[in-house]
Design a protein around this motif. Structure first.
Motif, short mmCIF file in Angstrom:
data_model
loop_
_atom_site.label_atom_id
_atom_site.label_comp_id
_atom_site.label_asym_id
_atom_site.label_seq_id
_atom_site.Cartn_x
_atom_site.Cartn_y
_atom_site.Cartn_z
N PHE A 78 0.83 -1.20 0.00
CA PHE A 78 0.00 0.00 0.00
C PHE A 78 0.87 1.25 0.00
N ASP A 79 0.37 2.28 -0.70
CA ASP A 79 1.10 3.53 -0.86
C ASP A 79 0.67 4.50 0.24
N ALA A 80 1.61 4.87 1.09
CA ALA A 80 1.30 5.77 2.21
C ALA A 80 0.96 7.18 1.75
N ARG A 81 1.23 7.48 0.47
CA ARG A 81 0.89 8.81 -0.04
C ARG A 81 -0.62 8.97 -0.23
N GLU A 82 -1.33 7.86 -0.25
CA GLU A 82 -2.78 7.94 -0.20
C GLU A 82 -3.15 8.34 1.23
N SER A 83 -4.38 8.70 1.48
CA SER A 83 -4.75 9.14 2.82
C SER A 83 -4.63 8.00 3.83
N LYS A 84 -4.37 8.36 5.08
CA LYS A 84 -4.29 7.34 6.13
C LYS A 84 -5.59 6.53 6.18
N ALA A 85 -6.71 7.23 6.04
CA ALA A 85 -8.01 6.55 6.10
C ALA A 85 -8.13 5.49 5.00
N LYS A 86 -7.61 5.81 3.81
CA LYS A 86 -7.69 4.88 2.69
C LYS A 86 -6.83 3.64 2.96
N VAL A 87 -5.62 3.87 3.44
CA VAL A 87 -4.73 2.74 3.73
C VAL A 87 -5.33 1.85 4.83
N VAL A 88 -5.84 2.47 5.88
CA VAL A 88 -6.46 1.71 6.98
C VAL A 88 -7.64 0.90 6.46
N GLU A 89 -8.45 1.51 5.61
CA GLU A 89 -9.61 0.80 5.05
C GLU A 89 -9.16 -0.43 4.25
N GLN A 90 -8.12 -0.26 3.44
CA GLN A 90 -7.62 -1.37 2.61
C GLN A 90 -7.05 -2.49 3.48
N VAL A 91 -6.32 -2.12 4.53
CA VAL A 91 -5.72 -3.13 5.42
C VAL A 91 -6.82 -3.89 6.16
#
Length: 364
Positions: free
Chosen positions: A225-238
């Protein structure tokens, strides 16, 4: 009195003045050893982020000090109480040198010796390190390099490998469980992906550089996952990957001001975040600690037992160390330039003894 067959002078790369470039010059070769010390003919030494911290004067280092705490070499002399190494052995340098052996930390588990408050020093940081033709290490923390592991692969493992390996152990993820690595596309991170997967863990790799994301993939990460996306987006994907819960534990190897918070956020409630990066301050939103009960642990390097286990795992599972190889101590400034460019993939490695390096390559 000099050791037989060893020159009285050697080339070394030293910090002579803080915030100034390294000085590459001749210095006296070590002429005596304390009881537990070993003298290595350096074959390969690598660059670590900590080296830049030494140069910047972050530590109370007494100057001049020979740089690099990631070294490998061949034993040429041993101290009077060394029983586990002999001349000709291939060795990965241990970082701590001469802990007192008597304090609270020295009396604890093997891994606690590194925290000894009366230790002589850590090579490349407080005492002379591996960017020289010969260097001195402590036999009680150094390790035998398995035949399947090259000098060039073992050198970065001396710090980066030991650090991430111990962090994975400290994270205490159950077999088949999920481990998040933030900063997974760097020198420590790409090793962490491989070691964790070798232990039967599922890895979530997070990075914020194109080069880092590419290295995550090369290291075998399946969930990147790319941390340059929003934190919320990364958390959602994880959470989608992990039954809506998040990873069992995370390891943060990035110094970015937002990375510790990201590591906590992708971790499930009551989970653990292991901090290995060393920014001035570790910044985490209070609700991660209070409302989600995330536990934060710090970790340093590793003792001899875990370090040897790590090398054996590297041999058994074919762990690949991404290296950028430079030949000769005179090339160290170019290594530093690459490391500071942000474009480096993996670790910058210096071949100090090309003859031994080439001999090893011919044998494999």
């Amino acid at each position: 009195m000099a050791f037989e067959g060893i020159p009285q002078e050697m080339l070394a790369v030293q910090v002579v003045e803080f915030n100034k470039p390294y000085q590459i010059h001749k210095v006296p070769t070590p002429t005596s050893l304390k009881p537990h010390e070993v003298l290595l003919k350096t074959v390969v030494a690598s660059l670590c982020h900590t080296d830049s911290m030494v140069t910047a004067g972050v530590f109370p280092t007494k100057l001049p000090c020979t740089a690099s705490h990631e070294g490998t070499g061949i034993v040429v002399a041993v101290g009077s109480q060394v029983t586990n190494f002999k001349k000709g052995d291939r060795v990965m340098s241990g970082l701590p040198r001469n802990p007192c052996g008597k304090c609270f930390n020295c009396q604890g588990p093997n891994d606690w010796h590194q925290y000894c408050e009366h230790i002589e020093g850590t090579i490349g940081i407080f005492v002379d390190g591996a960017f020289s033709e010969y260097h001195v290490v402590d036999s009680r923390v150094s390790c035998h390099i398995p035949d399947e592991v090259s000098f060039a692969s073992a050198a970065p493992l001396a710090c980066a490998g030991c650090t991430i390996y111990r962090a994975i152990i400290v994270a205490e993820v159950p077999e088949g469980g999920w481990l998040g690595i933030v900063g997974a596309g760097g020198g420590l991170g790409h090793l962490g992906i491989q070691f964790a997967q070798a232990r039967g863990l599922n890895v979530v790799a997070v990075d914020a550089r194109d080069e880092g994301l590419e290295l995550c993939k090369k290291a075998g990460a399946k969930h990147i996952f790319d941390a340059r996306e929003s934190k919320a987006k990364v958390v959602e994907q994880v959470r989608k990957l992990t039954d809506g819960l998040g990873v069992h534990a995370s390891v943060n190897v990035s110094e970015h001001e937002t990375s510790a918070d990201m590591a906590c956020a992708i971790t499930r409630m009551h989970g653990t975040m292991v901090q290995t990066a060393q920014p001035d301050r570790v910044s985490v939103a209070f609700h991660e600690l209070i409302f989600r009960d995330i536990r934060i642990k710090g970790t340093l390097i590793a003792g001899q037992e875990y370090s040897q286990q790590m090398l054996n795992d590297a041999a058994k599972h074919g762990v690949k160390v991404e290296t950028n190889i430079f030949y000769g101590l005179e090339e160290v400034p170019k290594m530093v330039e690459l490391a500071h460019s942000g474009k480096m993939k993996g670790k910058a490695v210096c071949v100090v003894d090309k003859a031994e390096f080439d001999k090893e390559k011919a044998q494999h």
